[in-house]
Design a protein around this motif. Structure first.
Motif, mmCIF file in Angstrom:
data_model
loop_
_atom_site.group_PDB
_atom_site.id
_atom_site.type_symbol
_atom_site.label_atom_id
_atom_site.label_comp_id
_atom_site.label_asym_id
_atom_site.label_seq_id
_atom_site.Cartn_x
_atom_site.Cartn_y
_atom_site.Cartn_z
ATOM 1 N N THR A 100 -1.884 9.884 -5.486
ATOM 2 C CA THR A 100 -1.788 11.092 -4.662
ATOM 3 C C THR A 100 -0.352 11.604 -4.636
ATOM 4 O O THR A 100 0.548 11.024 -5.244
ATOM 5 N N GLY A 101 -0.154 12.665 -3.884
ATOM 6 C CA GLY A 101 1.176 13.254 -3.756
ATOM 7 C C GLY A 101 2.161 12.398 -2.999
ATOM 8 O O GLY A 101 3.342 12.763 -2.891
ATOM 9 N N THR A 102 1.721 11.244 -2.478
ATOM 10 C CA THR A 102 2.645 10.308 -1.824
ATOM 11 C C THR A 102 2.897 9.060 -2.665
ATOM 12 O O THR A 102 3.660 8.188 -2.251
ATOM 13 N N SER A 103 2.264 8.966 -3.815
ATOM 14 C CA SER A 103 2.349 7.751 -4.628
ATOM 15 C C SER A 103 3.690 7.634 -5.342
ATOM 16 O O SER A 103 4.250 8.628 -5.816
ATOM 17 N N VAL A 104 4.165 6.382 -5.444
ATOM 18 C CA VAL A 104 5.291 6.057 -6.321
ATOM 19 C C VAL A 104 4.726 5.253 -7.485
ATOM 20 O O VAL A 104 4.073 4.228 -7.289
ATOM 21 N N ILE A 105 4.958 5.743 -8.698
ATOM 22 C CA ILE A 105 4.426 5.118 -9.902
ATOM 23 C C ILE A 105 5.564 4.433 -10.648
ATOM 24 O O ILE A 105 6.619 5.027 -10.890
ATOM 25 N N LEU A 106 5.342 3.182 -11.042
ATOM 26 C CA LEU A 106 6.271 2.433 -11.876
ATOM 27 C C LEU A 106 5.629 2.303 -13.247
ATOM 28 O O LEU A 106 4.583 1.658 -13.387
ATOM 29 N N PRO A 120 5.509 1.467 4.821
ATOM 30 C CA PRO A 120 4.370 2.118 5.500
ATOM 31 C C PRO A 120 3.799 3.261 4.672
ATOM 32 O O PRO A 120 4.539 3.979 3.985
ATOM 33 N N ASN A 121 2.493 3.391 4.721
ATOM 34 C CA ASN A 121 1.772 4.456 4.003
ATOM 35 C C ASN A 121 2.023 4.421 2.502
ATOM 36 O O ASN A 121 2.023 5.447 1.830
ATOM 37 N N GLY A 122 2.240 3.230 1.990
ATOM 38 C CA GLY A 122 2.496 3.110 0.553
ATOM 39 C C GLY A 122 1.226 3.278 -0.260
ATOM 40 O O GLY A 122 0.126 2.965 0.196
ATOM 41 N N ASN A 123 1.373 3.784 -1.458
ATOM 42 C CA ASN A 123 0.247 3.897 -2.392
ATOM 43 C C ASN A 123 0.807 3.767 -3.806
ATOM 44 O O ASN A 123 0.655 4.654 -4.637
ATOM 45 N N PRO A 124 1.488 2.637 -4.096
ATOM 46 C CA PRO A 124 2.153 2.505 -5.390
ATOM 47 C C PRO A 124 1.221 1.975 -6.475
ATOM 48 O O PRO A 124 0.154 1.429 -6.192
ATOM 49 N N PRO A 181 -5.579 1.729 -2.000
ATOM 50 C CA PRO A 181 -5.418 0.354 -1.523
ATOM 51 C C PRO A 181 -5.235 0.309 -0.009
ATOM 52 O O PRO A 181 -4.515 1.118 0.567
ATOM 53 N N SER A 182 -5.885 -0.652 0.618
ATOM 54 C CA SER A 182 -5.761 -0.812 2.061
ATOM 55 C C SER A 182 -4.380 -1.354 2.404
ATOM 56 O O SER A 182 -3.701 -1.968 1.568
ATOM 57 N N SER A 183 -3.970 -1.153 3.654
ATOM 58 C CA SER A 183 -2.669 -1.663 4.085
ATOM 59 C C SER A 183 -2.630 -3.181 4.008
ATOM 60 O O SER A 183 -1.587 -3.775 3.683
ATOM 61 N N ALA A 184 -3.766 -3.839 4.258
ATOM 62 C CA ALA A 184 -3.811 -5.304 4.176
ATOM 63 C C ALA A 184 -3.608 -5.774 2.733
ATOM 64 O O ALA A 184 -2.894 -6.750 2.482
#
Length: 627
Positions: free
Chosen positions: A334-340, A293-297, A221-224
């Protein structure tokens, strides 16, 4: 992923070859894990040659073409994607939706949908618009700028059908995407004019290296998009947190921050009974994480019904952020993702998904993400092919070296905030626990004398502008066709003052979209919320995770009370996954099912059992004056 890539001219030499179609079928099975349907293969044979001829007539032979291009975050596929360079020198993708339609039925009551024979599908301009937005929001970014266009190609459609399809599209955002029919797809007055109509004017060819870069770019997902999703969620009144819910949200965010600082994989489990706010907390957390910042949830759920409801609440533009979790790990994590993971007690666990007693797909998800937050209620496990426990998750974290945190929700925000009612239901649906008499005054609870009384109670609330639904255990056949008219299969004989009577009503629709000719019958995902749902009986799979004001529950013959114990009778069930179980195994699933059904109402509940002894037992627990 895609099934074919090459120039239009190269495709022209291959698409008419049966060997090419056979090879594409094999690649489809390899790429997507299932074989294509016969209908899909027929559509390739008809549409691909037609598309290639149109593109060549427009002078686009040298452009790069991908067929059946996958959008992994949503599971959709674009029929054809043309890749080229625009007038400013940027990479440009033109998404093409192909249809072989010659007839279609439209309705002003459902402008976004089209009926093709017995199927109801999304308007093709809306469909291609979704593809365009996906590519803009999940692929294009500062380091990989991409312009995106979209076109609908109805290569067999007469002018009358095209005009009908253009009318509803012109009134909404889908009007930005041309709908072209048979008469629009000839090189008249020139090839350049056809290219203009296709949205391909002023495009220049690119090399295969550029295609490789496009194919290999990570979908995220884009930051926007994330910022917009965060703002939308924050502004939704339905997602407002109250009291302990906000404290729990802060605890989860603290646990996520701590896990990130440690740099270790982490599991956070949030437990709580029905109505404690697990889903609304998950939604607010998604909004919080989108704004970091740099979120990928991602917000995932094994329940397709809940996923559809959440997408409706937040908006379809964010559908890639909210997805159903079944057999595979969603793309882009990815390795930075937070999954709910909401409704984690419904995660699939059947044997081909297990390894060392822990679900393989869920294990892969936990391994891939940085932090996974699971929302869990073990007493909502209602099938032998679903569910996991807090103990299993703790052991999995220990075994894999993950950090682990547990947050327990206590406060009750459904059932009129009545902790007394939740505790009473929890005790009632214990296998051998002595049940207590209901003495509460903060929740409207009573036993219905018969199914007609139950129905009248529901109808009265609906007439008063309140939400009310009726549910039942899966103790009747379910043979209705997917679309209305629905058969009145929940049939209950009973004896009233005037003698023997029979009450009958249909189960909820099994269709995922409302029937074209019956908009008053909600689709399965929206049975609990849309007008008309009170006229059908919901089952555990449509009610779980949902909430409405007033709740009527029919207990079938699969769970009966005898003395101080509940007795399971799986032979009374019509659930194919449960009826073959021995009674001692069936019992806990039945108890969990009726506990879930009994806790859907935020204001009041009526209960009725088709078993006379169980009905008498319930009446001894709930005084007639209650409610």
């Amino acid at each position: 992923m895609h099934l074919y890539g090459g120039t239009v001219a190269e495709a022209a030499r291959r698409v008419g070859d049966e060997a090419f179609i056979a090879a594409t079928e094999r690649r489809f099975t390899t790429v997507f894990g299932v074989a294509p349907s016969a209908e899909e293969v027929r559509s390739w044979r008809r549409s691909w040659p037609a598309l290639i001829e149109i593109l060549r007539s427009a002078g686009l032979d040298a452009m790069q073409l991908l067929l059946e291009y996958s959008l992994p975050a949503t599971g959709e596929r674009v029929d054809a994607l043309l890749l080229a360079r625009d007038a400013e020198g940027r990479l440009c993708a033109v998404a093409i939706e192909l249809k072989q339609w010659t007839k279609a039925q439209l309705s002003p009551r459902r402008p976004g949908m089209v009926r093709i024979r017995e199927r109801v599908v999304q308007h093709p301009a809306r469909q291609v618009g979704g593809y365009v937005r996906y590519l803009q929001q999940w692929v294009s970014r500062d380091e990989f700028p991409l312009t995106v266009r979209g076109t609908v190609v109805l290569h067999d459609a007469p002018a009358e059908l095209v005009a009908d399809l253009r009318a509803p599209a012109a009134r909404g955002p889908a009007g930005a995407y041309p709908v072209l029919g048979r008469d629009d797809l000839t090189p008249q007055p020139s090839a350049q004019a056809l290219a203009q109509r296709l949205g391909c004017a002023e495009l220049s060819p690119i090399g295969w290296d550029d295609v490789e870069r496009f194919v290999q770019v990570e979908h995220r997902p884009s930051s926007a998009l994330l910022a917009r999703a965060g703002n939308v969620i924050e502004g939704r009144e339905a997602l407002t947190l109250i009291g302990d819910q906000d404290l729990a949200r802060q605890e989860v965010l603290h646990a996520v921050d701590a896990a990130r600082e440690r740099g270790a994989k982490s599991i956070v489990v949030v437990t709580g009974g029905p109505g404690t706010g697990k889903t609304v907390i998950a939604c607010r957390l998604l909004g919080d994480l989108c704004q970091q910042p740099n979120g990928n949830p991602r917000l995932l759920s094994p329940s397709g019904t809940l996923t559809r409801q959440l997408r409706r609440t937040v908006g379809e533009d964010f559908r890639g952020l909210i997805a159903t979790f079944l057999d595979r790990v969603p793309a882009g994590i990815t390795g930075t993702s937070v999954i709910l993971l909401d409704e984690a007690h419904r995660a699939r666990t059947y044997p081909d998904h297990q390894q060392d007693a822990f679900p393989v797909t869920l294990g892969n998800l936990l391994k891939r993400a940085a932090v996974t937050v699971l929302f869990l209620d073990e007493r909502q496990i209602v099938r032998p092919t679903e569910g996991l426990t807090l103990k299993q998750l703790r052991q999995h974290a220990l075994h894999n070296g993950f950090s682990f945190a547990h947050i327990d929700l206590v406060s009750q925000f459904r059932c009129n905030g009545s902790r007394a009612y939740q505790q009473w239901v929890d005790q009632l649906f214990q296998s051998e626990s002595p049940a207590s008499v209901w003495e509460g005054s903060d929740y409207d609870l009573a036993v219905a004398a018969d199914p007609e009384q139950l129905e009248h109670w529901v109808a009265e609330h609906v007439r008063g502008g309140r939400t009310a639904r009726m549910t039942a255990g899966f103790c009747w056949p379910w043979d209705s066709p997917p679309t209305p008219p629905l058969l009145p299969e929940v049939e209950i004989p009973w004896t009233g003052p005037a003698g023997p009577r029979t009450w009958a009503r249909p189960w909820n629709s099994r269709a995922d979209e409302p029937a074209f000719d019956h908009p008053d019958v909600p689709a399965r995902p929206f049975w609990a919320t849309d007008a008309g749902g009170h006229d059908q009986v919901g089952c555990i799979y449509t009610a779980q995770g949902m909430e409405y004001g007033y709740n009527a529950v029919i207990m079938g013959g699969d769970l009966v009370r005898r003395g101080e114990r509940w007795i399971a009778r799986p032979e009374e069930s019509h659930d194919s996954q449960l009826r073959g179980l021995p009674p001692h195994r069936y019992l806990q699933y039945a108890l969990n099912t009726y506990r879930v059904l009994a806790t859907r109402g935020s204001r009041g509940t009526r209960i009725y059992s088709t078993d006379a002894i169980t009905q008498d037992f319930l009446q001894t627990l709930i005084p007639p004056h209650a409610g």
